[in-house]
Design a protein around this motif. Structure first.
Motif, PDB file in Angstrom:
ATOM      1  N   VAL A 133      -0.654 -24.991  34.929  1.00  0.00           N
ATOM      2  CA  VAL A 133      -1.220 -24.886  33.540  1.00  0.00           C
ATOM      3  C   VAL A 133      -0.479 -23.788  32.752  1.00  0.00           C
ATOM      4  CG1 VAL A 133      -3.340 -25.062  32.248  1.00  0.00           C
ATOM      5  CG2 VAL A 133      -3.179 -26.439  34.026  1.00  0.00           C
ATOM      6  N   ASP A 134      -0.486 -22.492  33.432  1.00  0.00           N
ATOM      7  CA  ASP A 134       0.116 -21.498  32.732  1.00  0.00           C
ATOM      8  C   ASP A 134       1.517 -21.699  31.996  1.00  0.00           C
ATOM      9  OD1 ASP A 134      -2.052 -19.737  32.509  1.00  0.00           O
ATOM     10  OD2 ASP A 134      -1.595 -18.529  34.368  1.00  0.00           O
ATOM     11  N   TYR A 135       2.162 -22.581  32.752  1.00  0.00           N
ATOM     12  CA  TYR A 135       3.557 -22.941  32.471  1.00  0.00           C
ATOM     13  C   TYR A 135       3.593 -23.794  31.055  1.00  0.00           C
ATOM     14  CZ  TYR A 135       5.092 -20.643  36.740  1.00  0.00           C
ATOM     15  OH  TYR A 135       5.315 -19.856  37.536  1.00  0.00           O
ATOM     16  N   ILE A 136       2.578 -24.478  30.847  1.00  0.00           N
ATOM     17  CA  ILE A 136       2.603 -25.392  29.757  1.00  0.00           C
ATOM     18  C   ILE A 136       2.400 -24.928  28.455  1.00  0.00           C
ATOM     19  CG2 ILE A 136       1.473 -27.526  28.957  1.00  0.00           C
ATOM     20  CD1 ILE A 136       0.810 -28.254  31.690  1.00  0.00           C
ATOM     21  N   GLN A 137       3.388 -24.952  27.420  1.00  0.00           N
ATOM     22  CA  GLN A 137       3.093 -24.286  26.081  1.00  0.00           C
ATOM     23  C   GLN A 137       2.599 -25.183  25.137  1.00  0.00           C
ATOM     24  OE1 GLN A 137       3.330 -20.866  26.428  1.00  0.00           O
ATOM     25  NE2 GLN A 137       3.768 -21.148  28.640  1.00  0.00           N
ATOM     26  N   PRO A 138       1.808 -24.918  24.207  1.00  0.00           N
ATOM     27  CA  PRO A 138       1.305 -25.694  22.920  1.00  0.00           C
ATOM     28  C   PRO A 138       2.306 -25.179  21.991  1.00  0.00           C
ATOM     29  CG  PRO A 138      -0.489 -24.531  23.717  1.00  0.00           C
ATOM     30  CD  PRO A 138       0.410 -24.015  24.600  1.00  0.00           C
ATOM     31  N   GLN A 139       2.459 -26.228  21.026  1.00  0.00           N
ATOM     32  CA  GLN A 139       3.424 -26.102  19.979  1.00  0.00           C
ATOM     33  C   GLN A 139       3.012 -25.906  18.532  1.00  0.00           C
ATOM     34  OE1 GLN A 139       6.974 -25.638  21.028  1.00  0.00           O
ATOM     35  NE2 GLN A 139       5.587 -25.386  22.718  1.00  0.00           N
ATOM     36  N   ALA A 140       3.189 -24.912  18.267  1.00  0.00           N
ATOM     37  CA  ALA A 140       2.558 -24.710  16.808  1.00  0.00           C
ATOM     38  C   ALA A 140       3.038 -25.626  15.701  1.00  0.00           C
ATOM     39  CB  ALA A 140       3.230 -23.289  16.191  1.00  0.00           C
ATOM     40  N   ASP A 141       4.164 -26.479  15.764  1.00  0.00           N
ATOM     41  CA  ASP A 141       4.415 -27.372  14.976  1.00  0.00           C
ATOM     42  C   ASP A 141       3.908 -28.698  14.965  1.00  0.00           C
ATOM     43  OD1 ASP A 141       5.966 -27.798  16.991  1.00  0.00           O
ATOM     44  OD2 ASP A 141       7.788 -28.236  16.124  1.00  0.00           O
ATOM     45  N   ASN A 142       2.952 -28.770  16.001  1.00  0.00           N
ATOM     46  CA  ASN A 142       2.432 -30.178  16.277  1.00  0.00           C
ATOM     47  C   ASN A 142       1.090 -30.298  15.499  1.00  0.00           C
ATOM     48  OD1 ASN A 142       0.522 -32.055  17.859  1.00  0.00           O
ATOM     49  ND2 ASN A 142       2.467 -32.293  19.030  1.00  0.00           N
ATOM     50  N   SER A 143       0.772 -31.460  15.193  1.00  0.00           N
ATOM     51  CA  SER A 143      -0.759 -31.505  14.204  1.00  0.00           C
ATOM     52  C   SER A 143      -1.720 -31.316  15.206  1.00  0.00           C
ATOM     53  CB  SER A 143      -0.624 -33.089  13.870  1.00  0.00           C
ATOM     54  OG  SER A 143       0.436 -33.392  12.923  1.00  0.00           O
ATOM     55  N   ARG A 144      -1.787 -31.095  16.461  1.00  0.00           N
ATOM     56  CA  ARG A 144      -2.846 -30.997  17.269  1.00  0.00           C
ATOM     57  C   ARG A 144      -3.126 -29.676  17.696  1.00  0.00           C
ATOM     58  NH1 ARG A 144      -6.894 -34.726  16.724  1.00  0.00           N
ATOM     59  NH2 ARG A 144      -6.265 -36.786  16.622  1.00  0.00           N
ATOM     60  N   TYR A 145      -2.108 -28.600  17.220  1.00  0.00           N
ATOM     61  CA  TYR A 145      -1.981 -27.382  17.762  1.00  0.00           C
ATOM     62  C   TYR A 145      -3.091 -26.497  17.365  1.00  0.00           C
ATOM     63  CZ  TYR A 145      -0.423 -22.578  18.131  1.00  0.00           C
ATOM     64  OH  TYR A 145      -0.275 -21.108  18.372  1.00  0.00           O
ATOM     65  N   LEU A 146      -3.518 -25.733  17.954  1.00  0.00           N
ATOM     66  CA  LEU A 146      -4.649 -24.723  17.785  1.00  0.00           C
ATOM     67  C   LEU A 146      -4.331 -23.588  17.926  1.00  0.00           C
ATOM     68  CD1 LEU A 146      -8.184 -26.110  19.367  1.00  0.00           C
ATOM     69  CD2 LEU A 146      -7.330 -26.557  17.112  1.00  0.00           C
ATOM     70  N   PRO A 147      -4.583 -22.518  16.881  1.00  0.00           N
ATOM     71  CA  PRO A 147      -3.920 -21.088  17.123  1.00  0.00           C
ATOM     72  C   PRO A 147      -4.330 -20.290  18.403  1.00  0.00           C
ATOM     73  CG  PRO A 147      -5.528 -21.288  15.287  1.00  0.00           C
ATOM     74  CD  PRO A 147      -5.223 -22.523  15.815  1.00  0.00           C
ATOM     75  N   VAL A 148      -4.117 -20.684  19.420  1.00  0.00           N
ATOM     76  CA  VAL A 148      -4.739 -20.052  20.491  1.00  0.00           C
ATOM     77  C   VAL A 148      -4.020 -18.842  21.027  1.00  0.00           C
ATOM     78  CG1 VAL A 148      -4.997 -20.414  23.133  1.00  0.00           C
ATOM     79  CG2 VAL A 148      -5.599 -22.399  21.212  1.00  0.00           C
TER      80      VAL A 148
END
Length: 375
Positions: free
Chosen positions: A70-85
Motif C-alpha cells: 500500500v505504501d507504494y501506491i500513490q494518489p494523484q493530485a489531478d484526479n477528481s477523487r484526490y484528497l490533499p493527504v
C-alpha cells in the motif's frame, strides 16, 4: 500322410503415440469426412472471430493483477477523487500528530486537518464520511473492483482509478500490507478517459469535479482521436465516455465556456449544471453568453438570464403645434395672452430655456401658460 500346416503370420501394428494421433486428427487421417468438415468450420469460425475482436481493448489489455504494498501506491493530485493527504514518515503517534493543514490517512486515523477557510474543506469532510462508510463495508466483504495503477517503477504505482478504495484500505490496515491491484505496465494513453468512466459511475461527484473530469477526458480524446473528433465529435465522445447525447450537449456547452463556468462552480455561485446550461442556451440566442457569465461572476450570485432591453427606435420629430383645448371660462386667458407681454408675467415659466423650434415643448408651455392666466 501328415500334412504340415504353415504357421499363421501375425502382424503386430506399431504403437501409436498420442502426438501421432493428434497429428493424424489434425491432418484428417482416420477422421470421417463429416467430422473433418465440422472441424474445419470451427477453425474458420474461430479464426474470423479472432481477427474481428481480439485486438479490441476488452481482450488486448496491457494489465495484470498482482499484490502491491500500500505504501507504494500513490494518489494523484489531478484526479477528481484526490484528497490533499500527507503521509507520516513514521507510523508513530508523534509523527501523525505533527501533520497539519492536510488530510491525515493512516491506520485508524482519517481526519480533515485543512484550514476551515480552505475552499475544499466541506467537500473533504463529505468525502471522508464516504470513505469511512466504504471502509466499514470492506471489513465484511472483498474488494470487488481492485484499485487500478500503472507501474512507474517497482516502488511507485500512481493510481489510475480507485482513490477512495485506496484511502479506505490505508485507513483500515495502514501502509505496510500488500493489496491486490490491477497494474498497467505503463501509463495508459487514455488515462483521463479511464478516470472519467470510473468517476462518473458514482452519483456523488461535485459539479466542479464532474466538469473537470469531463474536460480532462475530452482534451485527451482531442489528442488521441484528433481527425475523427473534428468531423464527428458527438459520436467519439459519447462512445468513449459512455454518456448519453443529452449529457454530451450539456457538458460540452459548459466545457466550451469553462474559463467562466469553473469559477462559478468552485465558488458555489452555481450548484446546478443543468440550470446553468439552460441559461447559457438562452443567452446564446442573443449572442450574450460571455457577458451573462461575467455578470454572474461579478455579482457572485446565480441569476436567470434576462436579455438586454431593446432600445426603441426614435419616432419622427414633431413638426406641428397642437393648440390645447380651451374652455369657455378661459376666454379671459386668451385675451390676456393676445394683449399682454406674457414673458414679463410671473407664471412659473423660464422663457430663457424654451426652445421655440421644439413643437412639443411649445405645446407644453402654451398649456402651462393658459392654466396660469386663467387663475
Amino acid at each position: 500322410m501328415t500334412t504340415s500346416r504353415k504357421s499363421r503370420r501375425r502382424t503386430v501394428s506399431k504403437a501409436t503415440s498420442q502426438e501421432d494421433l493428434i497429428s493424424q486428427f489434425e491432418s484428417g487421417q482416420g477422421v470421417s469426412k463429416k467430422s473433418q468438415q465440422m472441424l474445419d468450420g470451427l477453425k474458420e469460425r474461430d479464426k474470423s472471430k479472432e481477427s474481428e475482436v481480439h485486438d479490441d481493448p476488452l481482450f488486448k489489455t496491457p494489465s495484470e493483477l498482482d499484490r502491491v504494498l500500500v505504501d507504494y501506491i500513490q494518489p494523484q493530485a489531478d484526479n477528481s477523487r484526490y484528497l490533499p493527504v500527507t503521509f507520516a514518515k513514521k507510523a508513530d503517534e508523534e509523527s501523525i500528530a505533527a501533520l497539519d493543514d492536510c488530510v491525515v490517512c493512516e491506520k485508524g486515523v482519517l481526519e480533515n486537518r485543512l484550514s476551515k477557510d480552505n475552499p475544499r474543506y466541506d467537500a473533504v469532510n463529505q468525502e471522508i464520511e464516504e470513505i469511512r462508510n466504504l471502509a466499514e463495508t470492506l471489513k465484511h466483504s472483498e474488494l470487488v473492483h481492485p484499485i487500478a495503477v500503472w507501474r512507474k517503477n517497482m516502488s511507485d504505482y500512481p493510481i489510475v482509478a480507485g482513490h477512495r478504495r485506496f484511502y479506505a484500505i490505508r485507513f483500515l490496515y495502514g501502509g505496510l500490507i500488500k493489496v491486490k491491484v490491477k497494474i498497467y505496465a505503463e501509463k495508459p494513453k487514455n488515462l483521463n478517459v479511464l478516470r472519467h468512466i470510473e468517476n462518473f459511475s458514482r452519483s456523488d461527484l461535485t459539479p466542479p469535479d464532474a466538469l473537470s473530469s469531463y474536460a480532462k477526458a475530452v482534451r485527451e480524446l482531442e489528442n488521441l482521436e484528433a481527425a475523427t473528433i473534428q468531423s464527428d465529435r458527438i459520436s467519439v465522445v459519447t462512445s468513449y465516455l459512455g454518456i448519453s447525447r443529452t449529457s454530451f450537449f450539456r457538458y460540452d456547452k459548459l466545457y466550451e465556456n469553462i474559463e467562466f463556468v469553473m469559477p462559478l462552480l468552485e465558488n458555489k455561485i452555481v450548484t446546478s449544471l443543468v440550470a446553468l446550461y439552460e441559461e447559457i442556451k438562452k443567452a446564446e440566442e442573443h449572442q450574450d453568453a460571455q457577458r451573462y457569465l461575467e455578470t454572474l461572476n461579478a455579482q457572485r450570485k446565480f441569476l436567470k438570464y434576462l436579455p438586454p432591453e431593446t432600445l426603441k427606435k426614435p419616432g419622427r420629430a414633431k413638426k406641428y403645434i397642437t393648440m390645447p383645448k380651451v374652455k369657455v371660462t378661459q376666454t379671459s386667458a386668451i385675451r390676456r395672452l393676445l394683449t399682454e407681454d406674457v414673458t414679463q408675467l410671473d407664471v412659473g415659466i423660464d422663457w430663457g430655456k424654451v426652445d421655440f423650434e421644439d413643437a412639443a415643448m411649445v405645446e407644453k408651455v402654451l398649456k402651462a401658460l393658459l392654466t396660469a392666466l386663467s387663475k
